[in-house]
Design a protein around this motif. Structure first.
Motif, PDB file in Angstrom:
ATOM      1  N   ALA A 319      34.193  29.965  39.631  1.00 22.70           N
ATOM      2  CA  ALA A 319      34.366  30.182  38.191  1.00 22.70           C
ATOM      3  C   ALA A 319      33.340  29.408  37.377  1.00 22.70           C
ATOM      4  N   ILE A 320      32.789  30.085  36.389  1.00 22.47           N
ATOM      5  CA  ILE A 320      31.893  29.446  35.428  1.00 22.47           C
ATOM      6  C   ILE A 320      32.086  30.188  34.106  1.00 22.47           C
ATOM      7  N   GLN A 321      32.263  29.469  33.007  1.00 15.84           N
ATOM      8  CA  GLN A 321      32.654  30.104  31.760  1.00 15.84           C
ATOM      9  C   GLN A 321      31.819  29.647  30.575  1.00 15.84           C
ATOM     10  N   PRO A 322      30.688  30.272  30.338  1.00 10.54           N
ATOM     11  CA  PRO A 322      30.018  30.043  29.056  1.00 10.54           C
ATOM     12  C   PRO A 322      30.876  30.614  27.934  1.00 10.54           C
ATOM     13  N   GLU A 323      30.618  30.206  26.730  1.00 13.26           N
ATOM     14  CA  GLU A 323      31.470  30.610  25.606  1.00 13.26           C
ATOM     15  C   GLU A 323      31.580  32.122  25.474  1.00 13.26           C
ATOM     16  N   TYR A 324      30.461  32.852  25.710  1.00  5.05           N
ATOM     17  CA  TYR A 324      30.492  34.294  25.505  1.00  5.05           C
ATOM     18  C   TYR A 324      31.337  35.039  26.537  1.00  5.05           C
ATOM     19  N   LEU A 325      31.752  34.336  27.612  1.00  2.00           N
ATOM     20  CA  LEU A 325      32.617  34.971  28.609  1.00  2.00           C
ATOM     21  C   LEU A 325      34.075  34.536  28.489  1.00  2.00           C
ATOM     22  N   LYS A 326      34.381  33.695  27.529  1.00  5.41           N
ATOM     23  CA  LYS A 326      35.755  33.225  27.402  1.00  5.41           C
ATOM     24  C   LYS A 326      36.617  34.299  26.745  1.00  5.41           C
ATOM     25  N   THR A 327      37.794  34.487  27.325  1.00  9.31           N
ATOM     26  CA  THR A 327      38.751  35.428  26.759  1.00  9.31           C
ATOM     27  C   THR A 327      39.746  34.658  25.907  1.00  9.31           C
ATOM     28  N   HIS A 328      39.852  35.010  24.656  1.00 11.25           N
ATOM     29  CA  HIS A 328      40.798  34.359  23.755  1.00 11.25           C
ATOM     30  C   HIS A 328      41.944  35.330  23.514  1.00 11.25           C
ATOM     31  N   ALA A 329      43.006  35.159  24.274  1.00 11.80           N
ATOM     32  CA  ALA A 329      44.126  36.093  24.186  1.00 11.80           C
ATOM     33  C   ALA A 329      45.436  35.349  24.418  1.00 11.80           C
ATOM     34  N   GLN A 330      46.508  35.961  23.950  1.00  9.99           N
ATOM     35  CA  GLN A 330      47.831  35.394  24.165  1.00  9.99           C
ATOM     36  C   GLN A 330      48.317  35.769  25.565  1.00  9.99           C
ATOM     37  N   GLY A 331      49.015  34.847  26.221  1.00  6.43           N
ATOM     38  CA  GLY A 331      49.615  35.148  27.510  1.00  6.43           C
ATOM     39  C   GLY A 331      48.681  34.916  28.677  1.00  6.43           C
ATOM     40  N   ASP A 332      49.241  35.078  29.884  1.00  3.43           N
ATOM     41  CA  ASP A 332      48.479  34.871  31.109  1.00  3.43           C
ATOM     42  C   ASP A 332      47.589  36.074  31.382  1.00  3.43           C
ATOM     43  N   ILE A 333      46.342  35.816  31.670  1.00  7.29           N
ATOM     44  CA  ILE A 333      45.408  36.882  32.017  1.00  7.29           C
ATOM     45  C   ILE A 333      44.607  36.452  33.239  1.00  7.29           C
ATOM     46  N   ILE A 334      43.993  37.421  33.902  1.00  6.64           N
ATOM     47  CA  ILE A 334      43.097  37.166  35.023  1.00  6.64           C
ATOM     48  C   ILE A 334      41.724  37.705  34.657  1.00  6.64           C
ATOM     49  N   ASP A 335      40.714  36.911  34.854  1.00  9.88           N
ATOM     50  CA  ASP A 335      39.327  37.372  34.764  1.00  9.88           C
ATOM     51  C   ASP A 335      38.779  37.424  36.184  1.00  9.88           C
ATOM     52  N   TYR A 336      38.715  38.624  36.764  1.00 19.93           N
ATOM     53  CA  TYR A 336      38.356  38.742  38.178  1.00 19.93           C
ATOM     54  C   TYR A 336      36.906  38.380  38.465  1.00 19.93           C
ATOM     55  N   SER A 337      36.087  38.259  37.439  1.00 22.03           N
ATOM     56  CA  SER A 337      34.723  37.793  37.694  1.00 22.03           C
ATOM     57  C   SER A 337      34.722  36.363  38.227  1.00 22.03           C
ATOM     58  N   GLU A 338      35.816  35.635  38.028  1.00 24.07           N
ATOM     59  CA  GLU A 338      35.933  34.283  38.573  1.00 24.07           C
ATOM     60  C   GLU A 338      36.366  34.300  40.043  1.00 24.07           C
ATOM     61  N   TRP A 339      36.692  35.474  40.563  1.00 25.94           N
ATOM     62  CA  TRP A 339      37.131  35.621  41.951  1.00 25.94           C
ATOM     63  C   TRP A 339      36.049  36.290  42.802  1.00 25.94           C
ATOM     64  N   SER A 340      34.918  36.628  42.195  1.00 23.78           N
ATOM     65  CA  SER A 340      33.873  37.392  42.872  1.00 23.78           C
ATOM     66  C   SER A 340      32.518  36.730  42.651  1.00 23.78           C
ATOM     67  N   ILE A 341      31.598  36.975  43.570  1.00 22.20           N
ATOM     68  CA  ILE A 341      30.252  36.422  43.421  1.00 22.20           C
ATOM     69  C   ILE A 341      29.489  37.123  42.299  1.00 22.20           C
ATOM     70  N   PRO A 342      29.481  38.462  42.190  1.00 21.51           N
ATOM     71  CA  PRO A 342      28.823  39.096  41.040  1.00 21.51           C
ATOM     72  C   PRO A 342      29.656  38.896  39.782  1.00 21.51           C
ATOM     73  N   LEU A 343      28.990  38.814  38.645  1.00 19.42           N
ATOM     74  CA  LEU A 343      29.707  38.802  37.375  1.00 19.42           C
ATOM     75  C   LEU A 343      30.179  40.213  37.030  1.00 19.42           C
ATOM     76  N   GLY A 344      29.299  41.178  37.177  1.00 17.23           N
ATOM     77  CA  GLY A 344      29.655  42.557  36.862  1.00 17.23           C
ATOM     78  C   GLY A 344      30.608  43.144  37.886  1.00 17.23           C
ATOM     79  N   ARG A 345      31.529  43.971  37.405  1.00 16.65           N
ATOM     80  CA  ARG A 345      32.531  44.558  38.304  1.00 16.65           C
ATOM     81  C   ARG A 345      32.806  46.003  37.883  1.00 16.65           C
ATOM     82  N   ARG A 346      32.894  46.886  38.875  1.00 20.87           N
ATOM     83  CA  ARG A 346      33.229  48.291  38.612  1.00 20.87           C
ATOM     84  C   ARG A 346      34.752  48.474  38.613  1.00 20.87           C
ATOM     85  N   PHE A 347      35.187  49.630  38.125  1.00 19.60           N
ATOM     86  CA  PHE A 347      36.619  49.944  38.048  1.00 19.60           C
ATOM     87  C   PHE A 347      37.063  50.514  39.402  1.00 19.60           C
ATOM     88  N   ARG A 348      37.149  49.654  40.401  1.00 18.85           N
ATOM     89  CA  ARG A 348      37.467  50.115  41.759  1.00 18.85           C
ATOM     90  C   ARG A 348      38.960  50.385  41.950  1.00 18.85           C
TER      91      ARG A 348
END
Length: 464
Positions: A319-348
């Motif tokens: 996981a690495i989070q520059p400001e432009y990648l931070k999600t500001h939302a209510q509740g628990d969320i998952i950012d799967y880019s923190e679980w993968s080596i590439p930042l970009g992810r397709r809708f698999r």
């Protein structure tokens, strides 16, 4: 092309695709072109002006299709299949149309939440305990690299990413001598070095790594000042289907406090059938598990299901989070880019949703069971012939054979003759240093008659 033209051509491509699959048995399985044939038909420079799609499709048929090896051919018995069930193809078409970038929850909430749910559906289908969470990687190679990086960081107290590897203690990672070369490559990319990948001899009919030799290697390395970091086990390794004793490996990993990763890239799909789970008994004790739905389940490439007992270890590694990648939302969320080596992810996840809803788990199980039964029946038919030798018995739908007394060169010549014939496609491998012919079944729409064709083709060409 505008979107009105797109609609017309998309219908034409859909018709072409359906006809391609309905008539695919009429094509030779392996491409019959010579090196350079396709490139010679392509201009050296890009066009200055646009061309009508009708002309492009005509050129596609003329230039591209002769140079395609047909992975969706029902008599593709060479590598592990890369499948494309119709429902999965439609899902990929839809995903390509909307073309989302799914790196964060906020960049496509539906993609993230569907991925979480689809991975849990798969977890249930495999019989893994509820504690596991999953992420869709592009391939098992990426999942293995992620696991190796986690092993590295965990063993270095999370200082490798910060300080680099210079001056750090030398790590050791252990696997059998049957694992896929993606393990070697992960060791290279992670900076651990080939010399620090300790390959343990394999034994027995399943060619599993020797647990005693594994424990001895760990003991010797600790005494020599190395730091053991992790163990990579396999269920259904690529060469001849080798399966480690998963419970024995888990015992050692737990006793030695080592991160454990299970590569079940091909065979993991078969674990949706409870009767096959003896091959990975103890898998629920591993820290990381991967299998590829794109290999045998029917999902379009690319789609690797990566399960984690504690995802925080992977996030702490990647996981690495520059400001432009931070999600500001209510509740628990998952950012799967923190679980993968590439930042970009397709809708698999969409293709898994289409696939499991279209066929149902029982429909998918039936296909797996048929492939195993038909492949094993073919093995027994060849075993009954005096001129053939079954070198390794079936592990699920994978087994190896050769003509009795054939040299390595003669075996390779037979493989080439079979593949040049075009009716089926096989490949070779080495077993105990001897070249043998490898047979594996798993094409989504293959039928029992395709195995009859395989039998007829093998004996006809072997007899010359």
């Amino acid at each position: 092309m505008n979107w009105n033209e797109f609609a017309t051509h998309a219908k034409d491509v859909a018709d072409w695709g359906a006809d391609y699959h309905k008539t695919i048995r009429d094509r030779p399985v392996r491409a019959q072109t010579a090196p350079g044939d396709v490139a010679a038909q392509l201009p050296d420079s890009p066009p200055e002006n646009g061309t009508d799609m009708t002309n492009i499709m005509a050129d596609f048929e003329k230039v591209v299709m002769p140079g395609i090896t047909h992975w969706q051919h029902p008599r593709f018995f060479a590598y592990f299949n890369s499948n494309a069930a119709p429902a999965s193809v439609l899902a990929e078409f839809v995903a390509s149309i909307i073309a989302p970038q799914c790196m964060l929850w906020q960049t496509s909430p539906a993609a993230t939440e569907m991925e979480t749910k689809m991975m849990d559906w798969l977890r249930q289908g495999l019989g893994l305990p509820a504690g596991y969470q999953g992420v869709i990687q592009d391939s098992a190679s990426s999942a293995t690299l992620a696991a190796v990086l986690t092993m590295r960081e965990r063993a270095l107290n999370w200082q490798g990413n910060v300080q680099g590897l210079s001056g750090q203690p030398k790590l050791r990672i252990y696997c059998s001598d049957q694992v896929h070369t993606s393990v070697d490559r992960a060791i290279w990319v992670a900076g651990i070095g080939q010399d620090n990948l300790v390959k343990i001899r394999s034994t027995g009919d399943l060619r599993g790594m020797d647990p005693i030799a594994l424990q001895d290697a760990i003991n010797r390395d600790r005494e020599a000042g190395f730091v053991p970091a992790g163990i990579i086990a396999a269920t259904g390794a690529t060469g001849m289907g080798a399966c480690d004793d998963i419970e024995a490996v888990a015992n050692i990993a737990e006793a030695e406090n080592l991160f454990s990763h299970l590569d079940a890239a091909w065979a993991g799909t078969a674990m949706i059938c409870p009767e096959f789970r003896t091959l990975w008994k103890g898998a629920e004790r591993f820290d990381s598990i991967v299998f590829n739905p794109h290999k045998w389940l029917g999902a379009q490439f690319d789609c690797a299901a990566h399960f984690l007992r504690n995802p925080d270890l992977l996030r702490q590694t990647l996981a690495i989070q520059p400001e432009y990648l931070k999600t500001h939302a209510q509740g628990d969320i998952i950012d799967y880019s923190e679980w993968s080596i590439p930042l970009g992810r397709r809708f698999r996840a969409l293709k898994l949703w289409f696939l499991m809803r279209s066929y149902g788990m029982e429909g998918l199980r039936s296909r797996i069971r048929n492939h195993v039964a038909w492949s094993q029946a073919l093995c027994e038919r060849l075993r009954a012939l005096p001129d053939f030798e079954i070198v390794t018995d079936p592990i699920l739908s994978l087994w190896t054979f050769k003509v009795k007394g054939a040299s390595d060169d003669e075996t390779q010549e037979l493989v080439e003759a079979i593949n040049s014939d075009g009716r089926i496609y096989l490949t070779q491998t080495l077993v105990d240093g001897v070249k043998v012919i490898r047979f594996t079944a798993g094409q989504f729409d293959c039928e029992e008659r395709d195995f009859d064709t395989a039998y007829e083709t093998i004996i006809e060409i072997a007899k010359g």
